[in-house]
Write a protein that holds these residues in place. Structure first.
Motif, short mmCIF file in Angstrom:
data_model
loop_
_atom_site.label_atom_id
_atom_site.label_comp_id
_atom_site.label_asym_id
_atom_site.label_seq_id
_atom_site.Cartn_x
_atom_site.Cartn_y
_atom_site.Cartn_z
N UNK A 142 39.29 36.90 30.21
CA UNK A 142 39.44 37.17 30.16
C UNK A 142 37.56 37.99 30.74
N UNK A 143 36.94 36.40 30.77
CA UNK A 143 36.49 36.37 32.12
C UNK A 143 36.56 36.62 32.75
N UNK A 144 37.70 36.47 33.61
CA UNK A 144 38.44 37.22 35.09
C UNK A 144 37.91 38.14 34.86
N UNK A 145 38.57 39.18 34.06
CA UNK A 145 38.39 40.23 34.17
C UNK A 145 37.14 41.04 33.87
N UNK A 146 36.26 40.96 33.19
CA UNK A 146 34.91 41.01 32.88
C UNK A 146 34.45 40.73 34.92
N UNK A 147 34.54 39.42 34.81
CA UNK A 147 33.71 39.24 36.33
C UNK A 147 34.26 40.86 36.90
N UNK A 148 35.55 41.41 37.70
CA UNK A 148 36.25 41.53 38.38
C UNK A 148 35.58 43.19 37.92
N UNK A 149 35.37 43.91 36.53
CA UNK A 149 35.18 44.56 36.24
C UNK A 149 33.58 45.13 36.71
#
Length: 462
Positions: free
Chosen positions: A228-235
């Protein structure tokens, strides 16, 4: 032999227990009450035991709910040793002095109001000078080394995996030729957490005193948390905004920096400027870097392959107010980690003022947010916040990642207890009543344990 419970009974702060054996008095923990103002005012109450009769003090780790009243103990005349792990002694040098500074600051503000009203002035709970004076009484220890701290009392610290230097406290007590082993869990770490080893498994005890903070719940998996952390950073990268992360200065901040190294390429973190905007967080990170002897195997490997486990090529350490203010000139591409963890003070509020009204900004909540805090209102979806009397609209996207915790969850607590081969009796502490009661039932029915939920001033014969 007996133990008296003077704190963290039906609550998670103010840990304080008095062990009496062989005509000796051993204080285990000397924590501060934290929470509401009404709750915290009891920190100035007299100690419920005779300080002059203490023979030794032991603290399991540096968090203030376990150490925060130590300077008051010294003020009251205790001049013996305070036994703890070496890393805890180093952290207390930061945290107790900072606590003294905060108490002085709060007293000054309160006295300004009192002067205007013609009321009597108050003294701070303790000062930075008094906190500094306390440090000379610390005796740092390593894990797994037995030490006789006074007649009839042998102490061994085991790794609790909660924060750097956190310890499970083993006490071998001898009186009239009879010996009993007491094991105090301290705060047990979250299994497979970054950097630190999992809690040490003790095999035998005559009595276990165990925390129950998350005795009624399970944590999300680490794998899901990092995904989830990675997805938020990408967004956030696609929206070209800044990321604000309010983080606890000890533990959570270091976990984030460490995981940023682990996922540097995957999360394309090289495209960001990363700021640790917290003088206390910077000092705590240096303590973590110093004590590589407590790292788990993976962190040891990371240290070998890098200059250090926090050595991000694009990490900027912001210590001064001037540097912090310059960060607020950046409108895009910054990841800002700052205190306080619950957004109740510190530099994170200044970053909110300059970013939270932006639609392309992101706030990532990575820690527990207590009721009544600014962080909790953000988690609950407030549309506006108040910053220094100014109403500010919350247009930033607020993300709450639930897998972070420095404490073992219910299953972790049960697994640790089940590692004891003789099913010793358990006294539960350091948990709110509901969490404690749920864990007590689990221990009774799943582990056939004899369980007591500690109450204030309860005296248990060992």
């Amino acid at each position: 032999m007996n133990i008296k419970f003077f704190g963290a009974t039906g609550e998670v702060t103010g840990s304080c227990y008095l062990i009496q054996v062989n005509h000796k008095n051993i204080l285990l923990e000397c924590g501060m009450l934290q929470g509401s103002k009404n709750h915290e005012r009891h920190n100035s109450d007299p100690f419920p035991f005779d300080v002059a009769q203490l023979d030794a003090v032991i603290v399991s780790h540096a968090h203030l709910d376990h150490t925060g009243r130590l300077p008051m103990l010294i003020k009251e005349g205790y001049h013996g040793k305070i036994y703890t792990h070496n890393a805890t002694a180093d952290l207390c040098e930061i945290m107790l002095v900072d606590s003294g500074y905060i108490h002085e600051k709060e007293a000054r503000w309160e006295n300004k109001k009192r002067e205007r009203k013609g009321l009597a002035l108050i003294e701070p709970l303790y000062t930075t000078e008094e906190a500094t004076r306390t440090l000379q009484y610390f005796q740092g220890l390593n894990y797994d080394k037995e030490l006789e701290i006074c007649s009839g009392v042998k102490l061994t610290l085991r790794d609790a995996g909660h924060i750097v230097g956190s310890a499970i406290v083993e006490l071998m007590l001898t009186e009239n030729g009879e010996s009993k082993k007491i094991v105090f869990s301290g705060d047990l770490g979250h299994k497979n957490a970054p950097i630190l080893r999992d809690p040490f498994q003790v095999k035998h005890a005559d009595l276990v005193i165990m925390e129950s903070t998350y005795g009624d719940r399970l944590h999300r998996s680490w794998q899901d948390t990092w995904q989830e952390m990675g997805e938020i950073i990408a967004h956030a990268k696609s929206s070209k905004g800044n990321i604000l992360i309010p983080a606890f200065t000890v533990g959570r901040t270091q976990e984030l920096l460490y995981e940023f190294i682990q996922h540097f390429e995957e999360w394309q973190l090289g495209d960001w400027q990363i700021f640790l905007d917290s003088p206390m967080g910077i000092k705590a990170t240096k303590v973590y870097a110093k004590h590589s002897e407590v790292y788990d195997e993976k962190a040891v490997d990371v240290e070998k392959n890098h200059k250090g486990i926090f050595d991000l090529p694009n990490l900027h350490m912001s210590e001064t107010t001037e540097y912090s203010m310059k960060i607020n000139q950046i409108n895009s591409g910054a990841i800002i980690i700052a205190g306080s963890g619950m957004c109740t003070g510190g530099r994170i509020k200044h970053h909110f003022k300059h970013n939270i009204w932006r639609k392309n900004a992101h706030v990532i909540i990575v820690g527990f947010q207590a009721r009544g805090t600014l962080g909790r209102s953000l988690v609950d979806g407030t549309e506006n916040i108040n910053l220094w009397g100014e109403k500010v609209q919350v247009n930033a996207k607020v993300h709450t990642i639930g897998g972070f915790s420095a404490h073992a969850d219910q299953q972790g607590l049960l697994d640790w207890y089940q590692g004891f081969e003789n099913k010793p009796p358990v006294v539960l502490v350091h948990g709110e009543e509901e969490a404690m009661s749920v864990l007590a039932e689990k221990l009774k029915h799943q582990c056939q344990a004899n369980v007591v939920q500690a109450s204030y001033k309860q005296n248990i014969i060992i």
